[in-house]
Design an enzyme around this catalytic site. Structure first.
Site, PDB file in Angstrom:
ATOM      1  N   GLY A  64      41.674  31.969  27.695  1.00 59.16           N
ATOM      2  CA  GLY A  64      40.334  32.513  27.523  1.00 59.16           C
ATOM      3  C   GLY A  64      40.482  33.996  27.186  1.00 59.16           C
ATOM      4  N   ARG A  65      40.826  34.765  28.211  1.00 57.98           N
ATOM      5  CA  ARG A  65      40.930  36.220  28.071  1.00 57.98           C
ATOM      6  C   ARG A  65      41.849  36.641  26.915  1.00 57.98           C
ATOM      7  NH1 ARG A  65      40.156  39.499  32.519  1.00 57.98           N
ATOM      8  NH2 ARG A  65      40.687  37.731  33.834  1.00 57.98           N
TER       9      ARG A  65
ATOM     10  N   CYS B 172      19.997  50.700  39.071  1.00 56.71           N
ATOM     11  CA  CYS B 172      19.678  51.341  40.340  1.00 56.71           C
ATOM     12  C   CYS B 172      20.630  50.835  41.397  1.00 56.71           C
ATOM     13  CB  CYS B 172      18.243  51.042  40.723  1.00 56.71           C
ATOM     14  SG  CYS B 172      17.139  51.823  39.582  1.00 56.71           S
TER      15      CYS B 172
ATOM     16  N   TYR C 253      34.888  37.837  29.486  1.00 52.25           N
ATOM     17  CA  TYR C 253      34.148  37.957  30.744  1.00 52.25           C
ATOM     18  C   TYR C 253      33.268  39.208  30.777  1.00 52.25           C
ATOM     19  CZ  TYR C 253      37.652  34.462  31.786  1.00 52.25           C
ATOM     20  OH  TYR C 253      38.455  33.355  31.725  1.00 52.25           O
TER      21      TYR C 253
HETATM   22  N1  LLP Z   1      41.325  27.241  32.576  1.00 48.38           N
HETATM   23  C1  LLP Z   1      40.679  27.205  33.761  1.00 48.38           C
HETATM   24  C2  LLP Z   1      40.616  25.933  34.494  1.00 48.38           C
HETATM   25  C3  LLP Z   1      40.088  28.362  34.273  1.00 48.38           C
HETATM   26  O1  LLP Z   1      39.463  28.312  35.446  1.00 48.38           O
HETATM   27  C4  LLP Z   1      40.157  29.576  33.546  1.00 48.38           C
HETATM   28  C5  LLP Z   1      39.544  30.803  34.039  1.00 48.38           C
HETATM   29  C6  LLP Z   1      40.830  29.558  32.301  1.00 48.38           C
HETATM   30  C7  LLP Z   1      41.411  28.375  31.865  1.00 48.38           C
HETATM   31  C8  LLP Z   1      40.954  30.780  31.447  1.00 48.38           C
HETATM   32  O2  LLP Z   1      41.711  31.768  32.051  1.00 48.38           O
HETATM   33  P1  LLP Z   1      42.106  33.111  31.269  1.00 48.38           P
HETATM   34  O3  LLP Z   1      43.007  32.729  30.128  1.00 48.38           O
HETATM   35  O4  LLP Z   1      40.859  33.716  30.766  1.00 48.38           O
HETATM   36  O5  LLP Z   1      42.789  33.935  32.275  1.00 48.38           O
HETATM   37  N2  LLP Z   1      35.687  36.384  35.636  1.00 48.38           N
HETATM   38  C9  LLP Z   1      37.081  36.740  35.855  1.00 48.38           C
HETATM   39  C10 LLP Z   1      38.016  35.703  35.334  1.00 48.38           C
HETATM   40  C11 LLP Z   1      37.786  34.334  35.920  1.00 48.38           C
HETATM   41  C12 LLP Z   1      38.687  33.295  35.336  1.00 48.38           C
HETATM   42  C13 LLP Z   1      38.192  31.947  35.703  1.00 48.38           C
HETATM   43  N3  LLP Z   1      38.935  30.871  35.164  1.00 48.38           N
HETATM   44  C14 LLP Z   1      37.332  38.102  35.223  1.00 48.38           C
HETATM   45  O6  LLP Z   1      36.404  38.687  34.681  1.00 48.38           O
HETATM   46  O7  LLP Z   1      38.426  38.631  35.292  1.00 48.38           O
END
Ligand code: LLP
Length: 414
Positions: free
Chosen positions: A275-276, A343, A372
């Protein structure tokens, strides 16, 4: 002047206003291709699945479709978007803990093929439905391997008591496989895991892969599919030392290949769910600096957005790099804190950053906000969410309109 693609921050402000989210489409495609070119093995097929919780929009789903990668959705809302964008149901991976019956019916209605089941109770709900449907579901069990990856505490998902997945030591994994085997229109495919996010240290992944192969051995049957989740870290500040997507891919593939050789257990397909790392470094935020103020020991620059359009600093203590877009070559003589409009004392987005001296109407650019950011934005203080724009070289297009005040009240009844 700072540019995204060939467009200056000022041109973007003139056309779309601020606060603004901007994605560099060229960078998104480069990230996808770096994964596609390197996440490959001679021993099994591989698949990249975009974790769309990082940023979901119809235009993003269109890019996913055009680039022929899979997509992970975790809610009816995300599912609605991929259905609207007519993504091939075989490329949709439906994740999420506590899926509702309505969400399950929506997925079945669109013949979503790949279901990642989070717990035994969820599986029983699917098992009640599948005998009466007219296609076969691929069922993967989400496993909590009990590995804590090196990351921020709130982002860890795989400690033993996590709310996500079947804990790897629990017997209900085997009960679940039995139930899948005995239920019409369900095929047991294998295991999926996700050990955390913003990870730089690959040892957590290597240990995870070993644990998954041990689990596969215990099942004593052919496992078709393994998914290692997301987690690859990106660079927010100079303190972050991420590995490249190529290195990340190579380490995972090497480890899985070695485990196959070591254990003699083969798989047909391996996937990851970035994702990220797919959208993070492709995203920027542009704000207008309105006012400045000197407190006793601090200087504040006030911007026209705030924690409502990026909650990560307040929620996780997340750090970012910033510049004044129209003073990109000027000396950074000031140490200032950038505060938003909300606020809330916690609405200080970037603390004690070095910047040139600002004047009203200067443009603040924030780097690496593609993941995110917009997806976690809110309407706190009834602030409208910003517009989202995609830039491709000389061209830009509006992907999500700026909310209007009318939008903010459209569900209110007086
Ligand atoms: N697969 C699953 C099952 C997940 O739960 C997640 C992210 C991903 C893939 C993707 O992960 P990434 O490649 O983005 O690390 N809101 C938080 C991040 C929460 C991630 C939740 N799950 C932040 O802003 O850092």
């Amino acid at each position: 002047m700072f540019r995204i693609g060939n467009l200056s921050a000022e041109e973007l402000r003139e056309k779309y206003g601020t606060p603004l989210y901007v994605y560099d489409e060229v960078q998104i495609k480069a990230n996808i291709n770096e994964y596609k070119d390197n996440f490959k093995s001679k021993l099994y097929d591989t698949k990249i699945i975009y974790a769309s919780k990082a940023f979901s929009s119809l235009y993003m789903y269109k890019l996913v479709k055009e680039n022929n990668i899979g997509v992970d959705v975790v809610s009816g809302g995300e599912l609605y978007g991929v259905i609207k964008e007519k993504i091939d149901p075989n490329n949709i991976h439906f994740h999420g803990n506590n899926k509702s019956e309505a969400e399950m019916d929506m997925a079945i209605g669109y013949k979503v093929k790949n279901i990642i089941v989070d717990n035994y109770d969820e599986l029983k709900m699917w098992a009640k439905k599948t005998p009466s449907i007219n296609y076969e579901l691929n069922i993967m069990l989400r496993i909590n391997v009990g590995v804590s990856a090196h990351t921020h505490e709130y982002i860890i998902t795989a400690h033993p008591d996590s709310k996500f997945g079947y804990y790897i030591e629990n017997e209900d994994i085997f009960d679940s496989i039995k139930l899948i085997d005995s239920t019409p229109n369900m095929k047991f495919m294998g295991f999926s895991t996700h050990i955390g996010s913003q990870i730089f240290d690959m040892r957590g992944f290597e240990l995870t892969i070993e644990k998954l192969f041990e689990l596969m051995k215990k099942t004593n049957r052919k496992i078709e599919y393994l998914c290692l989740g997301g987690g690859c870290g990106v660079k927010y500040t100079d303190a972050d030392k991420p590995i490249t997507l190529k290195e990340f891919s190579n380490i995972l593939i090497d480890k899985v290949d070695n485990e196959i050789k070591r254990t003699g257990i083969s798989i047909s397909e391996l996937s990851i769910e970035p994702g990220r790392s797919l959208v993070g470094n492709a995203g920027y935020q542009i704000y207008t600096i309105n006012q400045m103020k000197k407190a006793l020991n601090k200087t504040y620059y006030f911007i026209d957005g705030g924690m409502n359009d990026n909650i990560r600093p307040a929620l996780y203590g997340a750090l970012y790099s910033v510049d004044i877009a129209n003073k990109i070559d000027e000396a950074k003589t000031e140490v200032v804190s950038i505060a938003g409009k909300c606020c809330e004392s916690g609405d200080v987005l970037f603390k004690d950053v070095k910047l040139p001296k600002a004047e009203a109407n200067d443009l603040l650019v924030v780097y690496t906000t593609g993941a995110y950011g917009y997806s976690m934005a809110s309407n706190y203080n009834r602030l409208p969410r910003p517009a989202v724009v995609f830039v491709d070289g000389n061209n830009s297009r509006l992907a999500i309109k700026r909310e209007t005040y009318e939008d903010l009240y459209k569900n209110d009844l007086d």
